[in-house]
Every structure is written in C-alpha cells, then in structure tokens.
Design a protein around this motif. Structure first.
Motif, PDB file in Angstrom:
ATOM      1  N   MET A 185      -8.220   3.642   3.162  1.00  0.00           N
ATOM      2  CA  MET A 185      -8.414   3.052   2.848  1.00  0.00           C
ATOM      3  C   MET A 185      -7.858   1.517   2.513  1.00  0.00           C
ATOM      4  SD  MET A 185     -11.870   2.956   4.334  1.00  0.00           S
ATOM      5  CE  MET A 185     -12.698   2.527   3.543  1.00  0.00           C
ATOM      6  N   ALA A 186      -6.265   2.168   2.676  1.00  0.00           N
ATOM      7  CA  ALA A 186      -5.414   1.668   0.808  1.00  0.00           C
ATOM      8  C   ALA A 186      -5.485   0.520   1.190  1.00  0.00           C
ATOM      9  CB  ALA A 186      -4.639   3.387   0.795  1.00  0.00           C
ATOM     10  N   SER A 187      -5.569   0.481   2.662  1.00  0.00           N
ATOM     11  CA  SER A 187      -4.990  -1.180   3.006  1.00  0.00           C
ATOM     12  C   SER A 187      -6.009  -1.956   2.362  1.00  0.00           C
ATOM     13  CB  SER A 187      -4.285  -1.184   3.813  1.00  0.00           C
ATOM     14  OG  SER A 187      -3.701  -2.421   4.613  1.00  0.00           O
ATOM     15  N   GLY A 188      -7.379  -1.792   1.528  1.00  0.00           N
ATOM     16  CA  GLY A 188      -7.975  -3.020   1.372  1.00  0.00           C
ATOM     17  C   GLY A 188      -8.577  -2.364  -0.119  1.00  0.00           C
ATOM     18  N   ASP A 189      -9.483  -3.144  -0.212  1.00  0.00           N
ATOM     19  CA  ASP A 189      -9.832  -3.245  -1.731  1.00  0.00           C
ATOM     20  C   ASP A 189     -10.038  -1.803  -2.272  1.00  0.00           C
ATOM     21  OD1 ASP A 189     -10.607  -3.716  -4.228  1.00  0.00           O
ATOM     22  OD2 ASP A 189     -12.868  -3.936  -3.811  1.00  0.00           O
ATOM     23  N   VAL A 190      -8.876  -1.530  -3.190  1.00  0.00           N
ATOM     24  CA  VAL A 190      -9.198   0.179  -3.496  1.00  0.00           C
ATOM     25  C   VAL A 190      -9.553  -0.048  -5.111  1.00  0.00           C
ATOM     26  CG1 VAL A 190      -6.806   0.595  -2.317  1.00  0.00           C
ATOM     27  CG2 VAL A 190      -6.731  -0.322  -4.270  1.00  0.00           C
ATOM     28  N   VAL A 231      -4.599   6.283  -9.752  1.00  0.00           N
ATOM     29  CA  VAL A 231      -4.716   6.870  -9.597  1.00  0.00           C
ATOM     30  C   VAL A 231      -3.353   6.191  -7.843  1.00  0.00           C
ATOM     31  CG1 VAL A 231      -5.729   7.064  -6.727  1.00  0.00           C
ATOM     32  CG2 VAL A 231      -7.197   7.787  -9.123  1.00  0.00           C
ATOM     33  N   THR A 232      -2.319   6.581  -7.206  1.00  0.00           N
ATOM     34  CA  THR A 232      -1.321   6.250  -6.183  1.00  0.00           C
ATOM     35  C   THR A 232      -2.129   6.113  -4.730  1.00  0.00           C
ATOM     36  OG1 THR A 232       0.666   6.605  -7.016  1.00  0.00           O
ATOM     37  CG2 THR A 232       0.684   6.292  -5.497  1.00  0.00           C
ATOM     38  N   MET A 233      -2.310   5.113  -4.083  1.00  0.00           N
ATOM     39  CA  MET A 233      -2.811   4.869  -3.104  1.00  0.00           C
ATOM     40  C   MET A 233      -1.936   5.051  -1.977  1.00  0.00           C
ATOM     41  SD  MET A 233      -6.546   5.136  -3.771  1.00  0.00           S
ATOM     42  CE  MET A 233      -7.122   4.495  -1.718  1.00  0.00           C
ATOM     43  N   MET A 234      -1.642   5.635  -1.201  1.00  0.00           N
ATOM     44  CA  MET A 234      -0.682   5.455   0.005  1.00  0.00           C
ATOM     45  C   MET A 234      -1.631   5.372   0.882  1.00  0.00           C
ATOM     46  SD  MET A 234       1.769   8.048   1.468  1.00  0.00           S
ATOM     47  CE  MET A 234       3.039   7.685  -0.177  1.00  0.00           C
ATOM     48  N   TYR A 235      -0.639   3.808   2.007  1.00  0.00           N
ATOM     49  CA  TYR A 235      -1.983   4.083   3.378  1.00  0.00           C
ATOM     50  C   TYR A 235      -1.728   4.814   4.393  1.00  0.00           C
ATOM     51  CZ  TYR A 235      -3.833   1.215   6.994  1.00  0.00           C
ATOM     52  OH  TYR A 235      -4.447   0.940   8.898  1.00  0.00           O
ATOM     53  N   SER A 236      -2.320   5.296   4.760  1.00  0.00           N
ATOM     54  CA  SER A 236      -2.398   6.171   6.510  1.00  0.00           C
ATOM     55  C   SER A 236      -1.685   5.368   7.555  1.00  0.00           C
ATOM     56  CB  SER A 236      -3.704   7.130   6.041  1.00  0.00           C
ATOM     57  OG  SER A 236      -4.172   6.330   6.598  1.00  0.00           O
ATOM     58  N   VAL A 237      -1.744   4.795   7.856  1.00  0.00           N
ATOM     59  CA  VAL A 237      -1.302   3.722   8.608  1.00  0.00           C
ATOM     60  C   VAL A 237      -2.820   3.859   9.949  1.00  0.00           C
ATOM     61  CG1 VAL A 237       0.325   3.147  10.419  1.00  0.00           C
ATOM     62  CG2 VAL A 237       0.777   3.545   8.079  1.00  0.00           C
TER      63      VAL A 237
END
Length: 405
Positions: A127-132, A141-147
């Motif tokens: 979910m990290a590439s959208g509205d976090v 919080v550090t969000m990392m996109y899983s791809v």
C-alpha cells in the motif's frame, strides 16, 4: 538492542523468517509478534496471536469462528498496539518492522503509531505507493513499497525485505552524532502565508533559550503537534496558524479533525493562540473544488493547491468553535487578534481582503471567549513584527510564570 517483527505468521511465515534471520545475522535480537487469525503460525513466535487478541480484550478462537475480517483486523491492531507499547516500556523494543498487504499494514502501523516519535518504525507494504495517511497518521512511520506482493521469496522480495531489515538494524544500532540540549520546547504552527510571523517569533523564543519545533498546519501538522503535547515533548504552544479549523468546518482537505486545539488545554500548558490563515480553505487542483463552491473567491497557490476565501458566516462559526475549545482549557490561554489581516492574502489590496469576514471572526471571539481568557487586539496584520513579538513575549511570560521556562 532488539527489533520487534509484527506479522501474520499463518500466511507470511517464510517472509518473516527471512527478515528475522537477516536481523539476527547482524547481532540484533528479534522478538516476533504473530498477528495472524486464519490459522496456525509457520514458526513459533515470541508473542502468539492468542496473546495479541487477549491484549485487545478479544479471544482468538472467537475471532476465527466469527469470520469477520474487519472485526479481526481491528482487534489484532489494538492488541498489537498494546503489545508493542508494553514491549517498548519493558526495554524489549528498540525498533519495529512490519511486512504485508493492506491487512497487516493496518495492524502493524496501528502498533507503530502508538510508539513515541523517534522509535524506528519501518513498514514494507503493498500500500506504500498510494495514500499512506491512514497508516502513517501524524507519526514517523517509514513506508517502503514492496513493488510486488509480499507473497513468497524471490530475487525481488529478498532484496526489498533485506533492505528493510538492514535499514531497521541501522536505525537501532547507530547513534547520531548530534548535540542535544535540554531546553524547554515550544511548538509553533505555520503556513506559507504566516511565515514571516512565525520566523520572527521563533527567532525571539530561541534567543530566550527555548527550543522551537515548527509544524506546517496541513492537518497532519496540527495533529502531530498535539500528539507531541500529549506525550510531554512540548512545553508551550504558540498557535499562530489555526487555519485547520477552516478546513474542518467548511470541508477542505487540510483539516486536523475536531480535536484540534484540545491538547494544550488537556495537559495544562501555556497556549498563545491567533487566527492565522482563517481566511482560507484548502483544496487540491482547481478541478477538485466541489461544485457547490463555484461562485466563491479563489486563489491558486500552486497547481496542486487552490485556496478559497471563507465567508462571514463561516468565520463567525469558526470563531465560536475556537472560543469554546479555549474556554475548556485547564492551562493558561491568551488570544491575539491581528485586526489588519490574518494572512498575507488578507491585507488591504490583496485577493482575500474581506473586512466583513474578519469582523465576524473577531466579534465571535469577543462574544464567546470566557472572561478569564486574555484577549489582545492589535492594529497590525498577522505578519507584522510587532504582532509576532507580542505573542512570543507573552508566551515567554506564561512559560516563566508556570515554571516551564
């Protein structure tokens, strides 16, 4: 040092075992918290899913029998937050790492948001590439996109999970070479259109020995400041820019919720308040403005931000709301009104100059503020140095009177 892993070991055991092993190979302890409700864990956790459910006042078997995913996610999120808080208090949690899709992202970040600012928090998420915003809130919080989906180990997922694990290890095992002075801390709220005021006030307060933290009044900024007030990080507030209440009342996109202005009064710290940028409501690009506002006065701040002038009816209502909030405060409150303009756009000759709307705001505060709330009116605009210094000096005075300086 110890890192807590939060995840659903019934569906993601392989991935969490890999993250655990990467962390352990760096000589850092790992505490695994299982949040899975669908089945048994793929390996034995340190804190079981049953214990997480119990921490939320729920029963794991009952959650499974009921089969309500939303109810289960809510319970496991609350339980994970309770467990994480307890582990941090016990010295077992120096950092926290989560992996997952929307379900475990919701659970793990619920736990992360309950931890103090500064505790490393890393979430690898689809979910990290959208509205976090729902996951990050007003925390760090550090969000990392899983791809790709967090499902199975492959050349991509191994690299991303390993990077996240090593990043978390780096955060907990390295001390930044930064000088930290123990000084009383003041929170200030700012918008682009109130920047000169805040800069002048900040410089004065710092010259008097205070540490200052400036918050951009974008909704999350106001929430973050009030969270830090409740955590005891902030000792006094110079609330120059209360514009988030315009968005909350009218329906803009930068609202901070109905609790904005509550925290200083709850905690009982000095709170000097003004009405900065209450002349505007924030929307996105022009085509995002609701049709109901088509006949209003607008200013394009930039291609992504459209400002709308508040009306006399709106400012009157906002003034009454703010007065009610401040009347309920336990701490010492002072309110400052800049009678010649509440923002750069509200002074004579600018697009949002509207003496009628400003008068409605000021009259509402005059009428509804309690007698014990100090109300100061000045014939300046909000960005005048005289106004900024008056507020800063008043806060300094209140801080010293209450022993917080």
């Amino acid at each position: 040092m110890s890192i807590v892993l939060v995840g659903t070991l019934d569906t993601k055991a392989e991935e969490f075992a890999f993250a655990r092993d990467v962390i352990a190979a760096q000589g850092v302890d790992v505490h695994v918290v299982d949040t899975g409700v669908m089945g048994d864990p793929g390996f034995e956790p340190d804190t079981s899913a049953a214990e997480v459910a119990e921490a939320a006042g729920a029963d794991l078997d009952d959650l499974r029998d009921r089969g309500d995913r939303g109810e289960a996610m809510d319970a496991m999120g609350r339980g994970a937050a309770e467990v994480a808080t307890r582990l941090h208090e016990d010295g077992v949690l120096d950092g926290i790492l989560g992996l997952g899709g929307s379900g475990n992202t919701s659970i793990a970040t619920t736990a992360m948001r309950e931890l103090p600012v500064g505790v490393p928090k890393v979430m690898v998420s689809t979910m990290a590439s959208g509205d976090v915003e729902p996951y990050v809130g007003a925390t760090d919080v550090t969000m990392m996109y899983s791809v790709a989906d967090v499902e199975g180990l492959n050349q991509l997922s191994r690299r991303i999970i390993a990077n996240a694990a090593l990043a978390t290890v780096g955060m907990v095992t390295n001390e930044a070479d930064v000088d930290v002075e123990e000084r009383p801390t003041v929170g200030l709220t700012m918008f682009g259109v109130t920047t000169p005021c805040v800069q002048t006030a900040r410089e004065y307060l710092e010259s008097e020995g205070y540490e200052t933290i400036v918050f951009h009044a974008t909704g999350t900024g106001g929430k973050a400041m009030e969270d830090l007030v409740r955590q005891g990080v902030i000792d006094g507030v110079l609330d120059v820019t209360t514009t988030e209440w315009a968005d909350e009342h009218v329906g803009g996109v930068l609202n901070a919720g109905p609790d904005r202005l509550d925290a200083p009064g709850e905690v009982g710290i000095p709170h000097v308040v003004s009405v900065g940028a209450l002349d505007m409501v924030n929307f996105g690009p022009p085509d995002s403005v609701p049709d109901e506002f088509a006949d209003r006065t607008f200013h394009e701040h930039n291609p992504q931000v459209t400002l709308m002038r508040t009306t006399p009816d709106e400012t009157e209502a906002i003034g009454e709301i703010i007065a009610g909030k401040l009347n309920d405060a336990d701490g010492t409150v002072a309110v400052y009104l800049p009678l010649s303009g509440v923002s750069m756009l509200d002074v004579a000759g600018e697009e949002f100059h509207d003496p009628e709307a400003d008068a409605a705001l000021f009259d509402a505060l005059r009428e509804h503020l309690a007698e014990d709330v100090d109300l100061v009116e000045m014939e300046t605009d909000v960005n005048d140095d005289e106004f900024a210094l008056a507020m800063a000096r008043r806060l300094d005075e209140l801080m010293r009177e209450t022993g917080r300086a």
